[in-house]
Design a protein around this motif. Structure first.
Motif, mmCIF file in Angstrom:
data_model
loop_
_atom_site.group_PDB
_atom_site.id
_atom_site.type_symbol
_atom_site.label_atom_id
_atom_site.label_comp_id
_atom_site.label_asym_id
_atom_site.label_seq_id
_atom_site.Cartn_x
_atom_site.Cartn_y
_atom_site.Cartn_z
ATOM 1 N N ARG A 133 0.721 -1.192 0.149
ATOM 2 C CA ARG A 133 0.014 0.010 0.075
ATOM 3 C C ARG A 133 0.852 1.301 -0.142
ATOM 4 N NH1 ARG A 133 -2.864 -1.148 4.146
ATOM 5 N NH2 ARG A 133 -1.935 0.361 5.710
ATOM 6 N N LEU A 134 1.962 1.329 0.746
ATOM 7 C CA LEU A 134 2.815 2.560 1.041
ATOM 8 C C LEU A 134 3.857 2.521 -0.149
ATOM 9 C CD1 LEU A 134 3.282 2.635 4.834
ATOM 10 C CD2 LEU A 134 1.582 3.948 3.274
ATOM 11 N N GLY A 135 4.369 1.343 -0.688
ATOM 12 C CA GLY A 135 5.082 1.388 -1.854
ATOM 13 C C GLY A 135 6.737 1.325 -1.048
ATOM 14 N N VAL A 136 6.835 1.333 0.121
ATOM 15 C CA VAL A 136 8.091 1.120 0.867
ATOM 16 C C VAL A 136 8.124 0.113 1.671
ATOM 17 C CG1 VAL A 136 8.769 3.476 0.456
ATOM 18 C CG2 VAL A 136 7.355 2.926 2.410
ATOM 19 N N PRO A 137 9.292 -0.890 2.126
ATOM 20 C CA PRO A 137 9.117 -1.768 3.015
ATOM 21 C C PRO A 137 8.752 -1.585 4.224
ATOM 22 C CG PRO A 137 11.241 -1.569 2.290
ATOM 23 C CD PRO A 137 10.425 -0.540 1.207
ATOM 24 N N VAL A 138 7.997 -2.059 5.000
ATOM 25 C CA VAL A 138 7.533 -1.822 6.292
ATOM 26 C C VAL A 138 7.625 -3.122 7.142
ATOM 27 C CG1 VAL A 138 5.639 -1.166 7.842
ATOM 28 C CG2 VAL A 138 6.273 0.400 5.766
ATOM 29 N N VAL A 139 8.227 -3.166 8.430
ATOM 30 C CA VAL A 139 8.052 -4.353 9.206
ATOM 31 C C VAL A 139 7.077 -4.260 10.251
ATOM 32 C CG1 VAL A 139 10.414 -5.010 8.754
ATOM 33 C CG2 VAL A 139 10.156 -3.577 10.623
ATOM 34 N N ARG A 140 6.577 -5.256 11.008
ATOM 35 C CA ARG A 140 6.153 -5.448 12.140
ATOM 36 C C ARG A 140 6.706 -5.258 13.485
ATOM 37 N NH1 ARG A 140 4.203 -9.673 9.516
ATOM 38 N NH2 ARG A 140 2.266 -9.334 8.274
ATOM 39 N N GLU A 141 6.256 -4.643 14.494
ATOM 40 C CA GLU A 141 7.114 -4.742 15.784
ATOM 41 C C GLU A 141 6.047 -5.184 16.745
ATOM 42 O OE1 GLU A 141 10.768 -1.867 16.239
ATOM 43 O OE2 GLU A 141 8.690 -0.792 16.656
ATOM 44 N N TYR A 142 6.496 -6.056 17.742
ATOM 45 C CA TYR A 142 5.970 -6.806 18.741
ATOM 46 C C TYR A 142 6.508 -6.391 20.310
ATOM 47 C CZ TYR A 142 4.045 -9.265 14.729
ATOM 48 O OH TYR A 142 3.371 -9.938 13.857
ATOM 49 N N VAL A 143 4.999 -6.238 20.996
ATOM 50 C CA VAL A 143 5.967 -6.038 22.374
ATOM 51 C C VAL A 143 6.555 -7.184 23.220
ATOM 52 C CG1 VAL A 143 4.912 -5.369 24.717
ATOM 53 C CG2 VAL A 143 3.492 -4.578 22.925
ATOM 54 N N VAL A 144 7.660 -6.606 23.507
ATOM 55 C CA VAL A 144 8.692 -8.007 24.362
ATOM 56 C C VAL A 144 8.132 -7.817 25.796
ATOM 57 C CG1 VAL A 144 10.978 -8.151 24.985
ATOM 58 C CG2 VAL A 144 10.426 -7.502 22.406
ATOM 59 N N HIS A 145 7.754 -8.939 26.280
ATOM 60 C CA HIS A 145 7.652 -9.232 27.640
ATOM 61 C C HIS A 145 8.806 -9.780 28.445
ATOM 62 C CE1 HIS A 145 3.556 -9.342 26.030
ATOM 63 N NE2 HIS A 145 3.265 -8.967 27.223
ATOM 64 N N GLN A 146 9.182 -8.644 29.517
ATOM 65 C CA GLN A 146 10.483 -8.871 30.357
ATOM 66 C C GLN A 146 10.182 -8.893 31.900
ATOM 67 O OE1 GLN A 146 12.696 -5.590 28.671
ATOM 68 N NE2 GLN A 146 13.961 -7.030 27.667
ATOM 69 N N GLN A 147 11.053 -8.735 32.596
ATOM 70 C CA GLN A 147 10.890 -9.043 33.952
ATOM 71 C C GLN A 147 11.078 -7.644 34.640
ATOM 72 O OE1 GLN A 147 14.227 -11.776 34.745
ATOM 73 N NE2 GLN A 147 12.790 -13.634 34.545
ATOM 74 N N LEU A 148 10.429 -7.505 35.996
ATOM 75 C CA LEU A 148 10.472 -6.326 36.393
ATOM 76 C C LEU A 148 11.569 -6.845 37.764
ATOM 77 C CD1 LEU A 148 9.787 -3.424 37.351
ATOM 78 C CD2 LEU A 148 7.962 -4.372 38.736
ATOM 79 N N PRO A 149 12.591 -6.106 37.794
ATOM 80 C CA PRO A 149 13.509 -6.108 38.943
ATOM 81 C C PRO A 149 12.812 -5.608 40.341
ATOM 82 C CG PRO A 149 14.340 -4.337 37.677
ATOM 83 C CD PRO A 149 13.085 -4.942 36.800
ATOM 84 N N VAL A 150 12.629 -6.502 41.275
ATOM 85 C CA VAL A 150 12.018 -6.103 42.602
ATOM 86 C C VAL A 150 13.244 -6.404 43.575
ATOM 87 C CG1 VAL A 150 10.249 -6.704 44.278
ATOM 88 C CG2 VAL A 150 9.917 -6.662 41.745
ATOM 89 N N LEU A 151 13.059 -5.312 44.602
ATOM 90 C CA LEU A 151 14.195 -5.531 45.589
ATOM 91 C C LEU A 151 13.217 -5.188 46.749
ATOM 92 C CD1 LEU A 151 17.074 -5.678 46.851
ATOM 93 C CD2 LEU A 151 17.189 -3.052 46.816
ATOM 94 N N VAL A 152 13.131 -6.431 47.752
ATOM 95 C CA VAL A 152 12.319 -6.259 48.963
ATOM 96 C C VAL A 152 13.248 -5.881 50.271
ATOM 97 C CG1 VAL A 152 10.525 -7.567 50.623
ATOM 98 C CG2 VAL A 152 10.621 -7.504 47.981
ATOM 99 N N VAL A 153 13.067 -5.043 50.963
ATOM 100 C CA VAL A 153 14.196 -4.602 51.781
ATOM 101 C C VAL A 153 13.304 -4.763 53.369
ATOM 102 C CG1 VAL A 153 15.730 -3.060 52.962
ATOM 103 C CG2 VAL A 153 15.379 -3.336 50.498
ATOM 104 N N LEU A 154 13.639 -5.554 54.161
ATOM 105 C CA LEU A 154 12.940 -5.731 55.426
ATOM 106 C C LEU A 154 13.623 -5.252 56.826
ATOM 107 C CD1 LEU A 154 10.542 -7.024 57.379
ATOM 108 C CD2 LEU A 154 11.863 -9.269 57.045
ATOM 109 N N ASP A 155 13.285 -4.313 57.331
ATOM 110 C CA ASP A 155 13.765 -3.824 58.681
ATOM 111 C C ASP A 155 13.746 -4.829 59.937
ATOM 112 O OD1 ASP A 155 14.442 -2.512 60.863
ATOM 113 O OD2 ASP A 155 13.069 -0.704 60.795
ATOM 114 N N ALA A 156 14.790 -5.673 60.270
ATOM 115 C CA ALA A 156 14.963 -6.427 61.208
ATOM 116 C C ALA A 156 15.825 -5.850 62.231
ATOM 117 C CB ALA A 156 15.492 -7.691 60.653
ATOM 118 N N SER A 157 15.705 -4.320 62.671
ATOM 119 C CA SER A 157 16.776 -3.879 63.605
ATOM 120 C C SER A 157 15.509 -4.015 65.017
ATOM 121 C CB SER A 157 16.821 -2.385 63.226
ATOM 122 O OG SER A 157 15.444 -1.649 63.116
#
Length: 291
Positions: A64-88
């Motif tokens: 339709r556009l006359g130029v090459p076009v590619v599809r992009e997809y969402v990449v699913h990754q991990q959220l880094p989580v740091l849990v810090v517990l006060d044990a004083s």
């Protein structure tokens, strides 16, 4: 340690929520990331560039556009989580003592991270600063909860020192979950340090009922002890001193909440006489801590 079965079952189908400052990065997880590439969830089109996989070409849009076009997809990754517990040592104070609930909440939020496909590391501080390995997958929950369950409240290492040690090792864009009472003078500095690392902070403040309102302690001369510094002071509890204490605590928490809000962080206050089931299954869901 074990979580109540109802809490564990609910968290198995939930995940930790963020305000947007924390971001998924690296690994294969369940969270949509800012990265685009191969995947199943369509994101957008873009012009073809040399080196692109020709299998990503969208034939219809290209024609339709006359130029090459590619599809992009969402990449699913991990959220880094740091849990810090006060044990004083201060966490062993209050009626009921704060540490039991703080320990359960830290375990529940760490479990939510694992069950949601995130990468989770736990840190405890009190007599020393101790870190678990970074763990992924709900099959590691027994190991992570065991790490949190072995710690006992003792010592006087500050939240600021613990976060300076732990947050420096966590990636930028991590979700940092702090569980403690946040009553030490250096605690706001700990929050600021995490923010300086471009990390999102969720602070869960656990206070005992008699810390929120000392009135049930009675009236008259009372000796108060500081568990971490082994100091004590005698104070006269009367209407004026109780009112001044309540105002000071309210002002302290308002300043802490405002500092967190300026950087997209959150402060959730709970009482040590509340049940973990109620907090996780009702309040934390209602407040968007988990979803």
């Amino acid at each position: 340690m074990q979580l109540p079965p109802a809490v564990q079952q609910e968290l198995a189908r939930r995940r930790l929520s963020t305000t947007g400052r924390a971001r998924a990065q690296g690994g294969a997880g369940e969270r949509p990331s800012r990265a685009k590439g191969a995947g199943l969830e369509f994101a957008d089109h873009r012009p073809y560039t040399p080196g692109d996989d020709i299998r990503a070409l969208d034939a219809q849009v290209t024609a339709r556009l006359g130029v090459p076009v590619v599809r992009e997809y969402v990449v699913h990754q991990q959220l880094p989580v740091l849990v810090v517990l006060d044990a004083s040592a201060s966490m062993a104070t209050g009626t009921p003592a704060k540490f039991a609930l703080a320990q359960q909440l830290a375990a529940a939020l760490a479990y939510a991270g694992l069950s949601g496909g995130d990468s989770v590391q736990a840190v405890t501080f009190g007599a020393g600063v101790h870190s678990s390995g970074r763990m992924q997958g709900v099959n590691r929950s027994t190991e992570l909860l065991g790490f949190l369950g072995r710690v006992r409240p003792e010592g006087g290492i500050t939240l600021h020192d613990a976060v300076r040690h732990a947050a420096a090792a966590a990636p930028r864009g991590a979700l940092v979950v702090l569980v403690g009472d946040f009553l030490a003078d250096s605690d706001p500095q700990a929050v600021a340090h995490a923010h300086s690392r471009a990390q999102e902070v969720l602070a869960v403040q656990v206070l005992a009922p008699d810390e929120l309102d000392p009135a049930p302690l009675g009236r008259g001369l009372t000796r108060l002890e500081e568990p971490e510094g082994h100091a004590s002071v005698s104070v006269m509890l009367d209407d004026a001193s109780l009112s001044a204490y309540r105002r000071a605590l309210e002002d302290w928490n308002a300043a802490l909440r405002a500092q967190l809000a300026r950087h997209g962080g959150r402060l959730i206050q709970v009482r040590s006489d509340q049940a973990v089931q109620h907090l996780i299954l009702r309040e934390f869901l209602a407040r968007g801590v988990i979803r």
